[in-house]
Design a protein around this motif. Sequence first.
Motif, PDB file in Angstrom:
ATOM      1  N   LEU A 122       0.749  -1.204   0.146  1.00 17.61           N
ATOM      2  CA  LEU A 122      -0.064   0.012   0.008  1.00 17.61           C
ATOM      3  C   LEU A 122       0.788   1.181   0.060  1.00 17.61           C
ATOM      4  CD1 LEU A 122      -2.670   1.566   0.323  1.00 17.61           C
ATOM      5  CD2 LEU A 122      -2.304   1.107   3.044  1.00 17.61           C
ATOM      6  N   LEU A 123       2.024   1.083   0.566  1.00 20.84           N
ATOM      7  CA  LEU A 123       2.838   2.374   0.792  1.00 20.84           C
ATOM      8  C   LEU A 123       3.698   2.549  -0.675  1.00 20.84           C
ATOM      9  CD1 LEU A 123       4.446   1.557   4.331  1.00 20.84           C
ATOM     10  CD2 LEU A 123       2.444   3.148   3.808  1.00 20.84           C
ATOM     11  N   LEU A 124       3.555   1.636  -1.619  1.00 21.26           N
ATOM     12  CA  LEU A 124       4.172   2.140  -2.788  1.00 21.26           C
ATOM     13  C   LEU A 124       3.614   3.010  -3.673  1.00 21.26           C
ATOM     14  CD1 LEU A 124       5.264  -1.725  -4.092  1.00 21.26           C
ATOM     15  CD2 LEU A 124       6.599   0.221  -3.320  1.00 21.26           C
ATOM     16  N   LEU A 125       2.205   3.245  -3.288  1.00 21.14           N
ATOM     17  CA  LEU A 125       1.223   4.029  -4.073  1.00 21.14           C
ATOM     18  C   LEU A 125       1.768   5.419  -4.545  1.00 21.14           C
ATOM     19  CD1 LEU A 125      -2.425   2.891  -3.143  1.00 21.14           C
ATOM     20  CD2 LEU A 125      -1.041   2.045  -4.852  1.00 21.14           C
ATOM     21  N   PRO A 126       2.326   6.306  -3.575  1.00 26.48           N
ATOM     22  CA  PRO A 126       2.616   7.535  -3.874  1.00 26.48           C
ATOM     23  C   PRO A 126       3.973   7.394  -4.810  1.00 26.48           C
ATOM     24  CG  PRO A 126       2.426   7.213  -1.458  1.00 26.48           C
ATOM     25  CD  PRO A 126       2.000   5.897  -2.080  1.00 26.48           C
ATOM     26  N   GLY A 127       4.852   6.500  -4.639  1.00 28.77           N
ATOM     27  CA  GLY A 127       5.770   6.411  -5.294  1.00 28.77           C
ATOM     28  C   GLY A 127       5.479   6.143  -6.993  1.00 28.77           C
ATOM     29  N   LEU A 128       4.661   4.802  -7.062  1.00 33.22           N
ATOM     30  CA  LEU A 128       4.037   4.362  -8.273  1.00 33.22           C
ATOM     31  C   LEU A 128       3.371   5.575  -9.038  1.00 33.22           C
ATOM     32  CD1 LEU A 128       2.705   0.966  -7.415  1.00 33.22           C
ATOM     33  CD2 LEU A 128       4.775   1.963  -8.616  1.00 33.22           C
ATOM     34  N   PHE A 129       2.495   6.343  -8.467  1.00 35.78           N
ATOM     35  CA  PHE A 129       1.802   7.694  -8.963  1.00 35.78           C
ATOM     36  C   PHE A 129       2.998   8.280  -9.473  1.00 35.78           C
ATOM     37  CE2 PHE A 129      -1.911   7.515  -5.751  1.00 35.78           C
ATOM     38  CZ  PHE A 129      -2.061   6.588  -6.481  1.00 35.78           C
ATOM     39  N   PHE A 142      -5.026   6.659 -11.337  1.00 37.16           N
ATOM     40  CA  PHE A 142      -5.033   7.282  -9.950  1.00 37.16           C
ATOM     41  C   PHE A 142      -6.211   7.480  -9.211  1.00 37.16           C
ATOM     42  CE2 PHE A 142      -1.398  10.178 -11.626  1.00 37.16           C
ATOM     43  CZ  PHE A 142      -0.512   8.996 -11.765  1.00 37.16           C
ATOM     44  N   ALA A 143      -7.371   7.645  -9.758  1.00 39.96           N
ATOM     45  CA  ALA A 143      -8.730   7.503  -9.065  1.00 39.96           C
ATOM     46  C   ALA A 143      -9.071   6.438  -8.472  1.00 39.96           C
ATOM     47  CB  ALA A 143      -9.643   7.868 -10.145  1.00 39.96           C
ATOM     48  N   TRP A 144      -8.883   5.182  -9.177  1.00 42.41           N
ATOM     49  CA  TRP A 144      -9.082   3.930  -8.736  1.00 42.41           C
ATOM     50  C   TRP A 144      -8.255   3.776  -7.433  1.00 42.41           C
ATOM     51  CZ3 TRP A 144     -12.264   0.191  -7.158  1.00 42.41           C
ATOM     52  CH2 TRP A 144     -11.554  -0.751  -6.684  1.00 42.41           C
ATOM     53  N   LEU A 145      -6.907   3.860  -7.647  1.00 43.91           N
ATOM     54  CA  LEU A 145      -5.980   3.557  -6.562  1.00 43.91           C
ATOM     55  C   LEU A 145      -6.153   4.255  -5.441  1.00 43.91           C
ATOM     56  CD1 LEU A 145      -2.956   2.549  -9.013  1.00 43.91           C
ATOM     57  CD2 LEU A 145      -4.525   1.101  -7.667  1.00 43.91           C
ATOM     58  N   LEU A 154      -8.844   2.778  -3.433  1.00 42.60           N
ATOM     59  CA  LEU A 154      -8.397   1.682  -2.812  1.00 42.60           C
ATOM     60  C   LEU A 154      -7.411   1.879  -1.705  1.00 42.60           C
ATOM     61  CD1 LEU A 154      -7.705  -1.577  -2.884  1.00 42.60           C
ATOM     62  CD2 LEU A 154      -5.899  -0.920  -4.550  1.00 42.60           C
ATOM     63  N   GLY A 155      -6.582   2.910  -1.832  1.00 47.46           N
ATOM     64  CA  GLY A 155      -5.608   3.025  -0.929  1.00 47.46           C
ATOM     65  C   GLY A 155      -6.192   3.714   0.394  1.00 47.46           C
ATOM     66  N   ALA A 156      -7.306   4.688   0.162  1.00 47.00           N
ATOM     67  CA  ALA A 156      -7.985   5.164   1.476  1.00 47.00           C
ATOM     68  C   ALA A 156      -8.855   3.953   2.022  1.00 47.00           C
ATOM     69  CB  ALA A 156      -8.899   6.306   0.877  1.00 47.00           C
ATOM     70  N   ALA A 181      -6.628   1.699   3.969  1.00 53.47           N
ATOM     71  CA  ALA A 181      -5.803   2.097   5.113  1.00 53.47           C
ATOM     72  C   ALA A 181      -6.967   2.469   6.341  1.00 53.47           C
ATOM     73  CB  ALA A 181      -5.306   3.785   4.791  1.00 53.47           C
ATOM     74  N   ILE A 182      -8.105   2.516   5.930  1.00 48.79           N
ATOM     75  CA  ILE A 182      -9.154   2.702   6.838  1.00 48.79           C
ATOM     76  C   ILE A 182      -9.543   1.312   7.574  1.00 48.79           C
ATOM     77  CG2 ILE A 182     -11.654   3.023   7.358  1.00 48.79           C
ATOM     78  CD1 ILE A 182     -11.800   5.260   5.003  1.00 48.79           C
ATOM     79  N   LEU A 183      -9.541   0.393   6.696  1.00 51.88           N
ATOM     80  CA  LEU A 183      -9.705  -1.064   7.381  1.00 51.88           C
ATOM     81  C   LEU A 183      -8.515  -1.513   8.058  1.00 51.88           C
ATOM     82  CD1 LEU A 183     -11.070  -3.008   4.062  1.00 51.88           C
ATOM     83  CD2 LEU A 183     -12.292  -2.487   6.070  1.00 51.88           C
ATOM     84  N   ILE A 184      -7.163  -0.996   7.736  1.00 52.52           N
ATOM     85  CA  ILE A 184      -6.054  -1.625   8.643  1.00 52.52           C
ATOM     86  C   ILE A 184      -6.188  -0.398   9.851  1.00 52.52           C
ATOM     87  CG2 ILE A 184      -3.689  -1.159   8.730  1.00 52.52           C
ATOM     88  CD1 ILE A 184      -3.384  -1.559   5.770  1.00 52.52           C
ATOM     89  N   ARG A 185      -6.512   0.489   9.855  1.00 58.17           N
ATOM     90  CA  ARG A 185      -6.761   1.654  10.872  1.00 58.17           C
ATOM     91  C   ARG A 185      -7.791   0.837  11.985  1.00 58.17           C
ATOM     92  NH1 ARG A 185      -6.045   3.136  14.839  1.00 58.17           N
ATOM     93  NH2 ARG A 185      -5.790   5.075  15.862  1.00 58.17           N
TER      94      ARG A 185
END
Length: 583
Positions: free
Chosen positions: A205-212, A238-241, A244-246, A249-253
């Motif tokens: 999940l933490l790869l997303l900013p770098g991949l963007f 970008f929109a889908w990911l 997904l990321g949000a 992150a909410i589920l993990i939190r």
Amino acid sequence: MKKKKKNPSTTTTVADSPQRLGKFDLLVILLMPVFVFGILIATGNLWAGPRTTDDNQIFKLQIEFEESGLGAVLDHEIKSRYELGRVIPVYNIYKVLQSYLFGGNTVIWSVWIGVVGAATLILLYLSLRLLDYNLFESLAFALLTSLGQQSVVWWRLLHGEGIGMLFTAAALVMMALRIRSGKLRYEVGFALMVTLAVLSKESFLLLLPGLFVLKFALSKRVNQLTVKSALMQSLPAFAWLGILGATDAILIRAGGDKPRLNYDGWQGFSLDNFANILSQHVQITHYCVPLICVMIVFLLRVVLSAAPAMVDAEGRPVEQPNQGSQRTSVPQLLSNLWLPIAVWVLISIPQFLLYMNSGMLNNMNEAHFARYILPGILGYAFLIAEILRLIRSTPGGQQVPIAIAYLFVALSMGLKGMTVYKDADFFAETSRQYDEWFKALAENTEPDDPIVLVYQNGMFEGYQTQVALRAYYILSRCYGRQNVYFLPIPDRPTIEEGRLAVKQADTRHHALKMRHASEIPNGTKAAAVGIINWGYTMPVFGARISQFLNIELTRANHDWFHRDEYQLSITPLGYATYYRPKR
């Protein structure tokens, strides 16, 4: 009728079709599985046998399949992991289906893990080769990502990093095809592969900013797009990911207050831990020597390419080989570094923060944490590959050979390859020692004979109890020995603390459906007694544990065990077996 000309300022250009692979590319692709399986075969990891670290889950699942069926096991696996704060449904499904299809045949498991490792290497190579990177740059990206202590994912059977890296590598290939062809289906493929990676292990999940940033910048550079056009081309993914990321992150939190392992995940910032993991990253990258070397070569070529033109005796400019009439300023050339540095920072730093409590290097417990090098090492590997491309594409400056940079990068890859073989050989050897211990218990007993597993209770918050249970699953499903009892020996300094430890261990036994050795029927002798030695990777520590357990076992008054009736067999790594000679 004249065709209306399109306004070039509003046209979204697309690069040529994906670069066609040559003979050398095909040779590299063919050699990658040869390399991976060569290591697995040479070290014996293909047939080394099961281990008590995680492999027990394979055999535990076989029992659950018989009791509940595939659907119920899938449901329980996903829910039970979420109860531990884990949101990894793709990995849960992958692991359960593997167990259902492969059963307890660890050779098939090992072959499949090797296939996944080789496929990941190939896709990482193709992800840059399909763009404007040459063979060496693409190969450096693939090997710097995969070689090193993180290569444990090629022979360790159960882990989320391996399948997560396969999906990530596939996503990068889809990204390259999207950039080259402009076809929307590759955008969908990119988003799908990243989604599968994120749901395989939370660290992805933490790869997303770098991949963007990577996708946007490569689209802009390769296709020579405006900022707006590059953003629009990547907008669907970008929109889908982003959604997904949000959501992830909410589920993990939401699972943040659930019980976790004491080394697992984010547990607050510590400057000491962060400094420690930075030093580990420096070790992983060979003290950044390859990076420093390629950076020096790049800077020298930049300075020389931007230097004033040489003149002859009559004052006329002398054209240098491969040097055009137009010169680029040093700031302009240096500005090309923003992309690799940004990708390095955006991919690496979040991983450092996530794993600064556990670390990323091998420890004495079976290289648990070396797999955490993935996926963060992608940032460093891309940084090296991109700087090599910049060196090659910098006009002028030929007085500084690019071969110097190639040499240091190749040397780093060679050293990493040696590390891979050494780690794989050690892993296989310890696996063989496990196998000897299990076989000693099985070969000296009959299927219904009582076997007692002895371990030191109280170490590492009951970790030894879990190891004993894992050994039971392997004994029962792989070796057909199900009549197993357990004897925890306390390591407390006082009698009162020792009694409390035994009471706590007994509670855990009942919770885990483990039978205490005191439940052996009167008049029945144990056919074999196994000494579980957790400290096998530290010979002195392991020898002390084995000595302690042997002394405690033999001096105790157990109706089911009298030392003079048993023979002792012990492996070099400290796993001991007492067995009654067959008459």
